[in-house]
Design a protein around this motif. Structure first.
Motif, mmCIF file in Angstrom:
data_model
loop_
_atom_site.group_PDB
_atom_site.id
_atom_site.type_symbol
_atom_site.label_atom_id
_atom_site.label_comp_id
_atom_site.label_asym_id
_atom_site.label_seq_id
_atom_site.Cartn_x
_atom_site.Cartn_y
_atom_site.Cartn_z
ATOM 1 N N LYS A 268 33.233 53.180 40.774
ATOM 2 C CA LYS A 268 33.024 52.849 39.488
ATOM 3 C C LYS A 268 32.329 51.387 39.266
ATOM 4 C CE LYS A 268 35.732 52.237 35.346
ATOM 5 N NZ LYS A 268 37.156 52.360 34.805
ATOM 6 N N MET A 269 31.344 51.536 38.444
ATOM 7 C CA MET A 269 30.383 50.159 38.340
ATOM 8 C C MET A 269 29.642 50.126 37.243
ATOM 9 S SD MET A 269 27.289 50.794 41.165
ATOM 10 C CE MET A 269 27.949 52.043 42.347
ATOM 11 N N ASN A 270 28.998 49.005 36.809
ATOM 12 C CA ASN A 270 28.270 48.623 35.507
ATOM 13 C C ASN A 270 27.131 49.907 35.802
ATOM 14 O OD1 ASN A 270 26.120 47.754 34.054
ATOM 15 N ND2 ASN A 270 27.271 45.847 33.936
ATOM 16 N N ILE B 10 33.098 49.891 50.545
ATOM 17 C CA ILE B 10 34.145 50.315 49.486
ATOM 18 C C ILE B 10 34.820 51.568 49.727
ATOM 19 C CG2 ILE B 10 34.471 50.285 47.123
ATOM 20 C CD1 ILE B 10 32.146 48.170 46.884
ATOM 21 N N TYR C 259 37.381 51.350 52.569
ATOM 22 C CA TYR C 259 38.372 50.498 52.004
ATOM 23 C C TYR C 259 39.329 51.197 51.095
ATOM 24 C CZ TYR C 259 40.426 46.874 48.726
ATOM 25 O OH TYR C 259 40.982 46.023 48.003
ATOM 26 N N PHE D 247 29.596 44.826 39.517
ATOM 27 C CA PHE D 247 30.776 44.624 39.285
ATOM 28 C C PHE D 247 31.103 43.470 38.212
ATOM 29 C CE2 PHE D 247 30.948 46.472 43.755
ATOM 30 C CZ PHE D 247 31.357 47.755 43.391
ATOM 31 N N ILE E 188 33.537 43.840 47.979
ATOM 32 C CA ILE E 188 34.939 44.233 47.874
ATOM 33 C C ILE E 188 35.748 43.239 47.167
ATOM 34 C CG2 ILE E 188 37.177 44.862 49.171
ATOM 35 C CD1 ILE E 188 35.377 45.777 51.422
ATOM 36 N N TYR F 235 34.583 44.031 43.357
ATOM 37 C CA TYR F 235 34.954 45.199 42.980
ATOM 38 C C TYR F 235 36.460 45.348 42.466
ATOM 39 C CZ TYR F 235 36.787 50.110 43.912
ATOM 40 O OH TYR F 235 37.267 51.460 44.063
ATOM 41 N N GLU F 236 37.326 44.861 43.194
ATOM 42 C CA GLU F 236 38.724 44.554 42.801
ATOM 43 C C GLU F 236 39.010 43.644 41.674
ATOM 44 O OE1 GLU F 236 41.005 46.073 43.801
ATOM 45 O OE2 GLU F 236 41.254 46.674 45.678
#
Lengths: 247, 247
Positions: A220-222, A236, A239, B124, B236, B239-240
């Motif tokens: 999920k991102m912009n 990611i 992770y 992000f 990462i 992202y979080e």
């Protein structure tokens, strides 16, 4: 022993290892710097150590260290400023796919990206990395530097992905691809036995490999950002898959 | 217009832009390839376009395109195989810190890492990136290539981090650092107004900056792996932090 000449037979032989073909013929490769030498030694891969004469560094090695002049190190190094220690390592002899967490790399080209991915793979508990036959050589000096020694802790094999993926599928691995339009948010995916496929920087995963995927993931991102660097995207995804697995 | 000579006055002036000092004197920089030119154009930064003569590519530009020979492109390019389109852009004029999500980079050296971080920052939802004065020039060709055009969508400023961090703290930003031994799992951290500080590849964040952090984060990983590539670690964490913010 002290070697002062770049024309020394051993040095000439080692210098050949800067070339990929020579590496595979001899099954040996070069590493630079204390950290990589230490990691190789821990993993029983270090067969020779060349160290700058008259230096105040020390390396705890159970065989004789060869001392050399700066010229000799320069001959062997790929760096403009060579390290004061260079190691000669034997190649790992990985042949088997082990574990439940596999990462498949489809023609990743950039040595820095491969190295970063190997490092992250160790961090997030990948068991085996399978590189397509056209991928960059993992014993390339740039790959080695960017793995930060994690190469020696990772089971890595080369294979034909088209041949191996159907076998993995039949062996109960979920084949995971990526797709920004139709993929599932990786955060929602839990998967205990998987083979994640990541593609080339410019071209992505080959079409004929894409169709073999059981499920596609996305991060999920912009929406203004079309994609991430492949090393970042892989990290990611690993992770998140590692997290899902631990819960 | 067609330019065939590398000694043409305009070409000589543009070729100077391969040097950082010349870039800042002229407040102009070079970009290569269709994708970067398109992104620069969208953001009103493209002031000139040089395209290979007799090529079948087209570029929708509202000013006159300058056609050039392969030799001229080679003179301007930093690549061994030059793109068939090169753009001249004006520098962005960012001076203000905007938004609630800030990323501070303390002497990150590698252009590829900086580029990757800029790209992930857009993905992000970072609002402003603040680079320490010693950081690599963002208009360096390697940075530009690895941002994939996201540079033009990001508010980036250079500053003295030691001076700016206390001001950010007083303005209600939580100052976030990283610490593998005493940090909090980033997954557990929710923070709506933050300034995340990431440090140099080899040396980490300067000690005198570390003490200014309100909280330290870490990324849960296999203990056999000491650290991640700085581009991956930054991505990462962002992202979080972005995820926590959306929930």
């Amino acid at each position: 022993m002290l070697i002062t000449s770049v024309d020394n037979k051993k040095i000439k032989r080692y210098a050949m290892l800067k070339n990929s073909k020579a590496r595979y013929k001899e099954r040996l490769f070069l590493i630079e710097g204390m950290h990589l030498c230490y990691e190789a030694y821990k993993n029983n891969l270090l067969v020779d150590v060349l160290m700058l004469e008259d230096t105040n560094i020390s390396f705890n090695y159970d065989r004789e260290i060869t001392y050399v002049t700066e010229n000799v190190l320069k001959k062997l190094s790929n760096l403009t400023t060579p390290s004061n220690i260079i190691g000669i390592c034997k190649m790992m002899d990985n042949k088997e796919i082990i574990g439940n967490h596999l990462l498949l790399l489809d023609d990743i080209n950039d040595p820095g990206n491969i190295g970063t991915i190997i490092r992250s793979s160790k961090a997030f508990n990948v068991d085996t990395i399978i590189l397509s036959d056209n991928s960059v050589d993992i014993y390339n000096d740039k790959v080695l530097r960017s793995t930060q020694g994690m190469l020696f802790n990772m089971n890595i094999i080369y294979a034909n992905l088209m041949e191996i993926i159907p076998k993995l599928h039949d062996n109960g691995y979920m084949i995971l691809g990526t797709d920004v339009t139709s993929g599932e948010d990786v955060r929602e995916v839990k998967c205990s036995r998987y083979a994640l496929i990541m593609g080339n920087e410019g071209n992505g995963v080959h079409e004929e490999i894409k169709v073999l995927c059981d499920k596609n993931l996305y991060i999920k991102m912009n929406s203004a950002c079309e994609s991430l660097n492949v090393g970042v995207a892989t990290s990611i995804l690993l992770y998140e898959l590692n997290r899902g697995h631990n819960e």
